[in-house]
Design a protein around this motif. Structure first.
Motif, PDB file in Angstrom:
ATOM      1  N   GLN A 169      -9.116   2.310  -8.097  1.00  0.00           N
ATOM      2  CA  GLN A 169      -8.555   2.824  -6.998  1.00  0.00           C
ATOM      3  C   GLN A 169      -9.483   2.178  -5.783  1.00  0.00           C
ATOM      4  OE1 GLN A 169      -5.443   3.945  -6.218  1.00  0.00           O
ATOM      5  NE2 GLN A 169      -5.403   3.725  -8.640  1.00  0.00           N
ATOM      6  N   GLY A 170     -10.656   2.640  -6.094  1.00  0.00           N
ATOM      7  CA  GLY A 170     -11.681   2.195  -4.910  1.00  0.00           C
ATOM      8  C   GLY A 170     -11.997   0.547  -4.864  1.00  0.00           C
ATOM      9  N   ALA A 199       0.305  12.490  -9.608  1.00  0.00           N
ATOM     10  CA  ALA A 199      -1.155  13.304 -10.412  1.00  0.00           C
ATOM     11  C   ALA A 199      -0.822  12.996 -11.791  1.00  0.00           C
ATOM     12  CB  ALA A 199      -1.132  14.667  -9.982  1.00  0.00           C
ATOM     13  N   ALA A 242     -17.118   1.545  -3.436  1.00  0.00           N
ATOM     14  CA  ALA A 242     -15.683   1.671  -4.170  1.00  0.00           C
ATOM     15  C   ALA A 242     -15.888   3.107  -4.835  1.00  0.00           C
ATOM     16  CB  ALA A 242     -15.841   0.376  -5.158  1.00  0.00           C
ATOM     17  N   LEU A 291      -2.080  -3.949  -3.707  1.00  0.00           N
ATOM     18  CA  LEU A 291      -2.574  -2.435  -3.803  1.00  0.00           C
ATOM     19  C   LEU A 291      -1.881  -1.732  -4.885  1.00  0.00           C
ATOM     20  CD1 LEU A 291      -2.345  -1.637  -0.042  1.00  0.00           C
ATOM     21  CD2 LEU A 291      -4.426  -1.522  -1.671  1.00  0.00           C
ATOM     22  N   ARG A 309      -1.390   4.463  -3.115  1.00  0.00           N
ATOM     23  CA  ARG A 309      -0.961   4.529  -1.681  1.00  0.00           C
ATOM     24  C   ARG A 309      -0.072   5.478  -1.462  1.00  0.00           C
ATOM     25  NH1 ARG A 309       0.329   2.411   2.681  1.00  0.00           N
ATOM     26  NH2 ARG A 309       0.898   0.386   3.104  1.00  0.00           N
ATOM     27  N   VAL A 343      -9.089  -0.448  -2.539  1.00  0.00           N
ATOM     28  CA  VAL A 343      -9.070  -0.012  -1.243  1.00  0.00           C
ATOM     29  C   VAL A 343      -9.893  -0.991  -0.555  1.00  0.00           C
ATOM     30  CG1 VAL A 343      -9.938   1.856   0.372  1.00  0.00           C
ATOM     31  CG2 VAL A 343      -8.269   2.332  -1.556  1.00  0.00           C
ATOM     32  N   ALA A 384      -5.347  12.785  -5.020  1.00  0.00           N
ATOM     33  CA  ALA A 384      -4.115  12.451  -5.799  1.00  0.00           C
ATOM     34  C   ALA A 384      -4.073  13.518  -7.038  1.00  0.00           C
ATOM     35  CB  ALA A 384      -4.040  11.050  -6.418  1.00  0.00           C
ATOM     36  N   ALA A 434       6.543   5.781   3.573  1.00  0.00           N
ATOM     37  CA  ALA A 434       7.056   6.484   4.735  1.00  0.00           C
ATOM     38  C   ALA A 434       7.167   5.475   5.990  1.00  0.00           C
ATOM     39  CB  ALA A 434       6.006   7.835   5.069  1.00  0.00           C
ATOM     40  N   THR A 435       6.216   4.341   5.900  1.00  0.00           N
ATOM     41  CA  THR A 435       6.369   3.430   6.878  1.00  0.00           C
ATOM     42  C   THR A 435       7.078   2.454   6.868  1.00  0.00           C
ATOM     43  OG1 THR A 435       4.239   2.655   5.977  1.00  0.00           O
ATOM     44  CG2 THR A 435       3.978   3.996   7.966  1.00  0.00           C
ATOM     45  N   ALA A 443       0.109   8.236  -2.765  1.00  0.00           N
ATOM     46  CA  ALA A 443      -0.513   9.587  -3.075  1.00  0.00           C
ATOM     47  C   ALA A 443      -1.079   9.802  -1.863  1.00  0.00           C
ATOM     48  CB  ALA A 443      -1.236   9.402  -4.444  1.00  0.00           C
ATOM     49  N   LEU A 444      -1.516   8.975  -1.041  1.00  0.00           N
ATOM     50  CA  LEU A 444      -2.161   9.206   0.219  1.00  0.00           C
ATOM     51  C   LEU A 444      -1.203   9.632   1.412  1.00  0.00           C
ATOM     52  CD1 LEU A 444      -5.305   6.693   0.556  1.00  0.00           C
ATOM     53  CD2 LEU A 444      -5.076   8.842  -0.510  1.00  0.00           C
ATOM     54  N   GLU A 445       0.050   9.309   1.341  1.00  0.00           N
ATOM     55  CA  GLU A 445       0.904   9.851   2.307  1.00  0.00           C
ATOM     56  C   GLU A 445       1.187  11.157   2.194  1.00  0.00           C
ATOM     57  OE1 GLU A 445       4.145   6.925   2.109  1.00  0.00           O
ATOM     58  OE2 GLU A 445       2.831   5.413   2.544  1.00  0.00           O
ATOM     59  N   PRO A 446       1.878  11.881   3.133  1.00  0.00           N
ATOM     60  CA  PRO A 446       2.318  13.013   3.170  1.00  0.00           C
ATOM     61  C   PRO A 446       3.570  13.199   2.450  1.00  0.00           C
ATOM     62  CG  PRO A 446       2.278  12.326   5.549  1.00  0.00           C
ATOM     63  CD  PRO A 446       2.094  11.163   4.684  1.00  0.00           C
ATOM     64  N   ARG A 468       3.728  -2.186   2.872  1.00  0.00           N
ATOM     65  CA  ARG A 468       3.937  -1.262   3.788  1.00  0.00           C
ATOM     66  C   ARG A 468       3.886  -0.143   3.824  1.00  0.00           C
ATOM     67  NH1 ARG A 468       5.165  -2.933   8.675  1.00  0.00           N
ATOM     68  NH2 ARG A 468       6.195  -1.150   8.633  1.00  0.00           N
ATOM     69  N   PHE A 496      -1.777   9.438 -12.979  1.00  0.00           N
ATOM     70  CA  PHE A 496      -3.325   9.165 -13.112  1.00  0.00           C
ATOM     71  C   PHE A 496      -3.599   9.956 -14.227  1.00  0.00           C
ATOM     72  CE2 PHE A 496      -3.196   8.464  -8.338  1.00  0.00           C
ATOM     73  CZ  PHE A 496      -3.619   7.248  -8.571  1.00  0.00           C
ATOM     74  N   GLN A 543     -14.581   5.658  -2.064  1.00  0.00           N
ATOM     75  CA  GLN A 543     -13.162   5.465  -1.877  1.00  0.00           C
ATOM     76  C   GLN A 543     -12.340   5.788  -3.286  1.00  0.00           C
ATOM     77  OE1 GLN A 543     -12.033   4.840   1.249  1.00  0.00           O
ATOM     78  NE2 GLN A 543     -14.148   5.013   1.686  1.00  0.00           N
ATOM     79  N   GLY A 544     -12.633   5.406  -4.272  1.00  0.00           N
ATOM     80  CA  GLY A 544     -11.867   5.912  -5.313  1.00  0.00           C
ATOM     81  C   GLY A 544     -11.918   7.244  -5.466  1.00  0.00           C
TER      82      GLY A 544
END
Lengths: 202, 202
Positions: free
Chosen positions: B150-151, B114, A147, B94, B99, B154, A158, B21-22, B101-104, B18, B117, A150-151
């Motif tokens: 976050q971890g 940011a 964790a 989630l 979530r 995930v 981010a 972006a997706t 933040a990991l997308e483009p 989902r 957080f 990943q975190g």
DNA sequence: CCCGGGCTGTACCGATCGGTACAAGTCTGC
DNA sequence: GCAGACTTGTACCGATCGGTACAGCCCGGG
């Protein structure tokens, strides 16, 4: 040019940075320099096969550099820390497996990703018990480590501050039981054999 | 029917599950029951505005239920734990911000994520120092908490085991300094005022 | 009663998606 | 140098993308 291994590495970088579902074939051709023809020659089943090949690559690397040493090697934990820190470029790089696990994926792929986490967790659990941790502590620390990794990566990405990852990793590793001193800590011979192989990119 | 707040909540669930972006407009119409016409009446700028509205909602909820209590309230940390556990449905849900933040995403959005957080981290840092943690310990624990959340999410999602999240959260909170006993721990009056507001969905 | 303005469904737009077909290269063994 | 296999670029496919246009719907005020 059609060095499949090199193409797979480039694909890995692409999927890590942009995600799998959000990477178009146009992105893939740009990242690899290959046209659609070459791409579908190497990966007749298209994008899913590209991802599978990348995961094969990641699986093999972690098995060799992280999981196996954890299971077999007295220095497995130190090797894991070095390898993981190098692999994730000290927080500058995301975890492909964690990244893809958040996207909408079919059950087969989801199980594969879950299995990757589980192999890591179990191998680390073994290593921690070998160091004298109780079963409960080992299970707890192993899960906490995954964790934290990943975190730490999510937070580092981010916030734009890669150093967050290194701190998260060191924090949890600092709670591991110290190596039993009876192993007398002979400084490892200067053989280069234990330096981790270069992570599969660039 | 055009209850905008309800639509925003549905959109939040969709993007959380989902990804942004997706999620296609077809997904959006299915999730909300609204046709394109209604959607573009409520959100003339399309998907980006839908996401912005969802983030406004999340921002407001966390500000009210988590950040403000951390800054102002002696029970802020307990309230954070309860609220966060409820919000993430003990790992079944989630984190939308993590979530996305990991997308483009473009720079403006990245900065907004940011900042979210960072507000959490700073508010928690304040609360920990108010409990007697040193500046170093507070900074460390605050960052570790965010990474653990976050971890944990995930890992819970990837392994299909929501309980991982609760363990990750409890683990780090268990390291917080105990509330200074001089506050004599009068059991809170049974007023219902402190029960967290329902998380914004379903 | 009807009229006018907020809603809402739907047909449609150009762009792009993942994938296929295939012709023209390039390389190897003879 | 020739044949045949392996590689590669490119034109094209139907489907779907996000977004727009617009015709009706509904509903309250005259």
């Amino acid at each position: 040019m059609a060095d499949r291994a090199a193409v797979v590495r480039r694909l890995g970088e692409l999927f890590r940075e942009r995600g799998y579902a959000t990477s178009s074939l146009a992105d893939v051709t740009a990242a690899t320099g290959l046209g659609r023809g070459s791409l579908y020659h190497l990966f007749p089943d298209g994008k899913p096969q590209m991802l599978a090949a990348v995961l094969d690559d990641v699986d093999a690397w972690f098995e060799r550099e992280v999981f196996a040493p954890l299971r077999d090697d007295g220095d497995g934990i130190e090797r894991m820390v070095d390898a993981v820190d190098a692999y994730f470029r000290s927080g500058g790089r995301l975890c492909l497996v964690g990244r893809v696990a958040l996207e909408p994926v079919d059950d087969v792929l989801a199980r594969r990703l879950a299995a990757w986490f589980d192999r890591w967790r179990v191998a680390l659990d073994v290593a921690l018990r070998a160091r004298g941790a109780t079963a409960d502590d080992a299970a707890d620390l192993a899960e906490e480590t995954l964790a934290a990794v990943q975190g730490g990566l999510v937070l580092a990405h981010a916030t734009g501050d890669p150093a967050v990852f290194g701190r998260a990793l060191r924090r949890v590793v600092g709670r591991y039981p110290r190596r039993p001193s009876r192993s007398s800590r002979i400084p490892a011979p200067p053989a280069a054999a234990t330096s981790p192989a270069a992570p599969p990119t660039t």
